[in-house]
Design a protein around this motif. Structure first.
Motif, PDB file in Angstrom:
ATOM      1  N   LYS A  17       1.916   0.101  -0.893  1.00 40.38           N
ATOM      2  CA  LYS A  17       2.895  -0.491   0.028  1.00 40.38           C
ATOM      3  C   LYS A  17       2.931   0.277   1.346  1.00 40.38           C
ATOM      4  CE  LYS A  17       6.269  -2.654  -3.098  1.00 40.38           C
ATOM      5  NZ  LYS A  17       7.654  -2.549  -3.639  1.00 40.38           N
ATOM      6  N   ALA A  18       2.889   1.608   1.252  1.00 37.95           N
ATOM      7  CA  ALA A  18       2.913   2.432   2.465  1.00 37.95           C
ATOM      8  C   ALA A  18       1.671   2.196   3.310  1.00 37.95           C
ATOM      9  CB  ALA A  18       3.031   3.912   2.083  1.00 37.95           C
ATOM     10  N   VAL A  19       0.536   2.051   2.660  1.00 41.96           N
ATOM     11  CA  VAL A  19      -0.712   1.787   3.395  1.00 41.96           C
ATOM     12  C   VAL A  19      -0.665   0.419   4.068  1.00 41.96           C
ATOM     13  CG1 VAL A  19      -3.168   1.266   3.047  1.00 41.96           C
ATOM     14  CG2 VAL A  19      -2.191   3.367   2.115  1.00 41.96           C
ATOM     15  N   LEU A  20      -0.203  -0.600   3.346  1.00 40.01           N
ATOM     16  CA  LEU A  20      -0.111  -1.935   3.941  1.00 40.01           C
ATOM     17  C   LEU A  20       0.854  -1.948   5.119  1.00 40.01           C
ATOM     18  CD1 LEU A  20      -0.100  -4.214   0.756  1.00 40.01           C
ATOM     19  CD2 LEU A  20      -2.007  -3.763   2.310  1.00 40.01           C
ATOM     20  N   ALA A  21       1.944  -1.202   5.010  1.00 44.60           N
ATOM     21  CA  ALA A  21       2.888  -1.111   6.127  1.00 44.60           C
ATOM     22  C   ALA A  21       2.237  -0.424   7.319  1.00 44.60           C
ATOM     23  CB  ALA A  21       4.142  -0.350   5.694  1.00 44.60           C
ATOM     24  N   ASP A  22       1.433   0.607   7.049  1.00 43.07           N
ATOM     25  CA  ASP A  22       0.735   1.307   8.127  1.00 43.07           C
ATOM     26  C   ASP A  22      -0.284   0.393   8.808  1.00 43.07           C
ATOM     27  OD1 ASP A  22       0.268   3.964   9.453  1.00 43.07           O
ATOM     28  OD2 ASP A  22      -1.755   3.638   8.696  1.00 43.07           O
ATOM     29  N   ILE A  23      -1.009  -0.384   8.011  1.00 43.11           N
ATOM     30  CA  ILE A  23      -1.991  -1.321   8.559  1.00 43.11           C
ATOM     31  C   ILE A  23      -1.306  -2.335   9.481  1.00 43.11           C
ATOM     32  CG2 ILE A  23      -3.594  -3.193   7.964  1.00 43.11           C
ATOM     33  CD1 ILE A  23      -4.166  -1.584   5.349  1.00 43.11           C
ATOM     34  N   SER A  24      -0.096  -2.737   9.116  1.00 42.53           N
ATOM     35  CA  SER A  24       0.613  -3.753   9.906  1.00 42.53           C
ATOM     36  C   SER A  24       0.976  -3.264  11.299  1.00 42.53           C
ATOM     37  CB  SER A  24       1.876  -4.217   9.174  1.00 42.53           C
ATOM     38  OG  SER A  24       2.869  -3.200   9.191  1.00 42.53           O
ATOM     39  N   THR A  25       0.954  -1.946  11.515  1.00 45.51           N
ATOM     40  CA  THR A  25       1.285  -1.394  12.834  1.00 45.51           C
ATOM     41  C   THR A  25       0.063  -1.341  13.755  1.00 45.51           C
ATOM     42  OG1 THR A  25       0.822   0.930  12.248  1.00 45.51           O
ATOM     43  CG2 THR A  25       3.022   0.064  11.734  1.00 45.51           C
ATOM     44  N   ILE A  26      -1.109  -1.615  13.207  1.00 48.75           N
ATOM     45  CA  ILE A  26      -2.352  -1.528  13.982  1.00 48.75           C
ATOM     46  C   ILE A  26      -2.592  -2.862  14.675  1.00 48.75           C
ATOM     47  CG2 ILE A  26      -4.837  -1.151  13.820  1.00 48.75           C
ATOM     48  CD1 ILE A  26      -4.143   0.610  11.318  1.00 48.75           C
ATOM     49  N   CYS A  27      -2.943  -2.795  15.936  1.00 45.51           N
ATOM     50  CA  CYS A  27      -2.978  -4.009  16.772  1.00 45.51           C
ATOM     51  C   CYS A  27      -3.909  -5.083  16.236  1.00 45.51           C
ATOM     52  CB  CYS A  27      -3.387  -3.650  18.196  1.00 45.51           C
ATOM     53  SG  CYS A  27      -2.179  -2.617  19.044  1.00 45.51           S
ATOM     54  N   LYS A  28      -5.106  -4.717  15.842  1.00 49.11           N
ATOM     55  CA  LYS A  28      -6.091  -5.744  15.481  1.00 49.11           C
ATOM     56  C   LYS A  28      -6.886  -5.295  14.270  1.00 49.11           C
ATOM     57  CE  LYS A  28      -9.938  -8.421  17.499  1.00 49.11           C
ATOM     58  NZ  LYS A  28     -10.998  -8.051  16.547  1.00 49.11           N
ATOM     59  N   VAL A  29      -6.748  -6.044  13.189  1.00 48.67           N
ATOM     60  CA  VAL A  29      -7.543  -5.835  11.988  1.00 48.67           C
ATOM     61  C   VAL A  29      -8.138  -7.176  11.603  1.00 48.67           C
ATOM     62  CG1 VAL A  29      -7.477  -5.294   9.530  1.00 48.67           C
ATOM     63  CG2 VAL A  29      -6.220  -3.860  11.147  1.00 48.67           C
ATOM     64  N   ASP A  30      -9.453  -7.207  11.394  1.00 47.55           N
ATOM     65  CA  ASP A  30     -10.132  -8.476  11.130  1.00 47.55           C
ATOM     66  C   ASP A  30     -10.397  -8.748   9.663  1.00 47.55           C
ATOM     67  OD1 ASP A  30     -10.711  -9.333  13.969  1.00 47.55           O
ATOM     68  OD2 ASP A  30     -11.641  -7.359  13.970  1.00 47.55           O
ATOM     69  N   ALA A  31     -10.608  -7.696   8.874  1.00 50.57           N
ATOM     70  CA  ALA A  31     -11.000  -7.889   7.485  1.00 50.57           C
ATOM     71  C   ALA A  31     -10.761  -6.611   6.698  1.00 50.57           C
ATOM     72  CB  ALA A  31     -12.476  -8.286   7.401  1.00 50.57           C
ATOM     73  N   CYS A  32     -10.865  -6.736   5.367  1.00 51.13           N
ATOM     74  CA  CYS A  32     -10.700  -5.590   4.470  1.00 51.13           C
ATOM     75  C   CYS A  32     -11.898  -5.480   3.539  1.00 51.13           C
ATOM     76  CB  CYS A  32      -9.429  -5.725   3.633  1.00 51.13           C
ATOM     77  SG  CYS A  32      -7.903  -5.676   4.579  1.00 51.13           S
ATOM     78  N   ALA A  33     -12.156  -4.268   3.106  1.00 53.60           N
ATOM     79  CA  ALA A  33     -13.169  -4.006   2.086  1.00 53.60           C
ATOM     80  C   ALA A  33     -12.541  -3.109   1.028  1.00 53.60           C
ATOM     81  CB  ALA A  33     -14.393  -3.334   2.694  1.00 53.60           C
ATOM     82  N   ILE A  34     -12.637  -3.517  -0.235  1.00 52.59           N
ATOM     83  CA  ILE A  34     -12.113  -2.739  -1.355  1.00 52.59           C
ATOM     84  C   ILE A  34     -13.298  -2.220  -2.163  1.00 52.59           C
ATOM     85  CG2 ILE A  34     -10.770  -2.810  -3.490  1.00 52.59           C
ATOM     86  CD1 ILE A  34      -8.950  -4.845  -2.169  1.00 52.59           C
ATOM     87  N   ILE A  35     -13.335  -0.891  -2.355  1.00 50.95           N
ATOM     88  CA  ILE A  35     -14.525  -0.240  -2.908  1.00 50.95           C
ATOM     89  C   ILE A  35     -14.340   0.131  -4.374  1.00 50.95           C
ATOM     90  CG2 ILE A  35     -16.330   1.453  -2.332  1.00 50.95           C
ATOM     91  CD1 ILE A  35     -15.631  -0.391  -0.084  1.00 50.95           C
ATOM     92  N   GLY A  36     -13.372  -0.482  -5.053  1.00 47.78           N
ATOM     93  CA  GLY A  36     -13.263  -0.308  -6.501  1.00 47.78           C
ATOM     94  C   GLY A  36     -12.059   0.494  -6.956  1.00 47.78           C
ATOM     95  N   ASP A  37     -11.782   0.362  -8.245  1.00 46.58           N
ATOM     96  CA  ASP A  37     -10.684   1.042  -8.946  1.00 46.58           C
ATOM     97  C   ASP A  37      -9.308   0.632  -8.423  1.00 46.58           C
ATOM     98  OD1 ASP A  37     -12.471   2.214 -10.630  1.00 46.58           O
ATOM     99  OD2 ASP A  37     -12.277   4.244  -9.838  1.00 46.58           O
ATOM    100  N   LEU A  38      -9.021  -0.645  -8.580  1.00 45.73           N
ATOM    101  CA  LEU A  38      -7.662  -1.125  -8.350  1.00 45.73           C
ATOM    102  C   LEU A  38      -6.720  -0.599  -9.432  1.00 45.73           C
ATOM    103  CD1 LEU A  38      -8.168  -4.948  -7.578  1.00 45.73           C
ATOM    104  CD2 LEU A  38      -7.865  -3.076  -5.947  1.00 45.73           C
ATOM    105  N   VAL A  39      -7.230  -0.480 -10.655  1.00 47.21           N
ATOM    106  CA  VAL A  39      -6.368  -0.265 -11.820  1.00 47.21           C
ATOM    107  C   VAL A  39      -6.612   1.086 -12.475  1.00 47.21           C
ATOM    108  CG1 VAL A  39      -6.254  -2.750 -12.242  1.00 47.21           C
ATOM    109  CG2 VAL A  39      -7.980  -1.370 -13.424  1.00 47.21           C
ATOM    110  N   ASN A  40      -5.722   1.374 -13.425  1.00 47.53           N
ATOM    111  CA  ASN A  40      -5.746   2.537 -14.309  1.00 47.53           C
ATOM    112  C   ASN A  40      -5.161   3.778 -13.636  1.00 47.53           C
ATOM    113  OD1 ASN A  40      -6.110   3.340 -16.956  1.00 47.53           O
ATOM    114  ND2 ASN A  40      -8.052   4.340 -16.515  1.00 47.53           N
ATOM    115  N   TYR A  41      -4.776   4.727 -14.475  1.00 43.22           N
ATOM    116  CA  TYR A  41      -4.050   5.943 -14.116  1.00 43.22           C
ATOM    117  C   TYR A  41      -2.608   5.628 -13.708  1.00 43.22           C
ATOM    118  CZ  TYR A  41      -8.533   8.486 -13.975  1.00 43.22           C
ATOM    119  OH  TYR A  41      -9.742   9.034 -14.276  1.00 43.22           O
ATOM    120  N   GLY A  42      -2.417   4.762 -12.727  1.00 44.52           N
ATOM    121  CA  GLY A  42      -1.075   4.416 -12.265  1.00 44.52           C
ATOM    122  C   GLY A  42      -0.386   3.429 -13.192  1.00 44.52           C
ATOM    123  N   PRO A  43       0.952   3.241 -13.015  1.00 44.13           N
ATOM    124  CA  PRO A  43       1.744   2.481 -13.985  1.00 44.13           C
ATOM    125  C   PRO A  43       1.808   0.977 -13.758  1.00 44.13           C
ATOM    126  CG  PRO A  43       3.199   3.550 -12.406  1.00 44.13           C
ATOM    127  CD  PRO A  43       1.801   3.989 -12.061  1.00 44.13           C
TER     128      PRO A  43
END
Length: 243
Positions: A17-43
């Motif tokens: 959530k903190a990262v997404l909020a930080d991204i929202s403050t940046i003037c121009k973002v065109d796309a995202c890339a996710i490099i793996g491990d969305l899950v596990n360790y966290g709850p």
């Protein structure tokens, strides 16, 4: 083209959530890339998947990491400890059918992806070329001639960020017989291991070559309070120090 690079979120909703909020403050973002491990360790793996579904920018890359691979039958002996195997079994037990379907049908299973963005050639990989899920990748492996064809090699898995410009020998007089490849690891959103507990990610401007490594404060205690007693406390305690 400005790309947000995210890796190793590890079901840490407060950090994401903190990262997404930080991204929202940046003037121009065109796309995202996710490099793996969305899950596990966290709850909260299910909540993270729903948040990823809600990202309002195109997902150019959405790779499996070793934890997605392990959810779908990868060799659990690759985990270094029994606590690692136990937490994966716990995560698997709380994933919803919808989350399983997303991991299975909406993510790239190979652990790496090649593509062109504008004039540049990219290789995205979770681990390394020889072991795309579990392989370690760092400065010692950047002289591999297989990388010479790429302008950018972007990896995850280590939870330790890097930015390195490597110059291969090349038959190109105009560039003084050198070929540059840029190696980037954005670090980890949800479980940093570079002794910096802030949530970390990267932004790459493909046209200018400018790269920014971002470190974002989030309320670690809020996230730690959500951990189940079933999960070894090691995984919540390490968030405090970024280890």
């Amino acid at each position: 083209m400005r790309i947000v690079i995210l890796s190793d979120i590890h079901a840490n909703v407060t950090a994401f959530k903190a990262v997404l909020a930080d991204i929202s403050t940046i003037c121009k973002v065109d796309a995202c890339a996710i490099i793996g491990d969305l899950v596990n360790y966290g709850p909260r793996p299910n909540e993270i998947i729903e948040m990823v579904k809600g990202i309002d920018k195109p997902l150019l890359v959405n790779l499996w990491g070793n934890h997605e691979y392990s959810i779908f039958g990868g060799n659990l002996e690759r985990f270094a400890t029994e606590r690692g195997r136990s937490v994966l079994k716990y995560t698997n037990s709380i994933l919803t059918l919808e989350s399983h379907d997303y991991l299975d049908k909406e993510m790239e299973h190979s652990g790496f992806q090649k593509c062109r963005i504008g004039e540049k050639s990219f290789l995205f990989m979770h681990g390394n070329l020889d072991d795309p899920y579990w392989g370690k990748f760092g400065v010692d492996k950047m002289n591999d001639e297989r990388f010479v064809e790429y302008d950018y090699v972007i990896s995850g898995h280590s939870h330790v960020p890097h930015y390195v410009e490597y110059f291969f020998v090349s038959d190109n007089v105009a560039y003084r017989n050198k070929k540059r490849t840029v190696f980037i690891n954005p670090g980890s959103v949800g479980q940093p291991r570079n002794h910096n507990p802030y949530a970390q990610y990267g932004i790459l401007d493909v046209e200018s070559g400018n790269y920014e490594h971002r470190c974002v404060w989030y309320d670690m205690k809020e996230e730690q309070e959500l951990y189940s007693d079933i999960v070894d406390r090691f995984y919540k305690d390490r968030l405090t120090l970024g280890i």
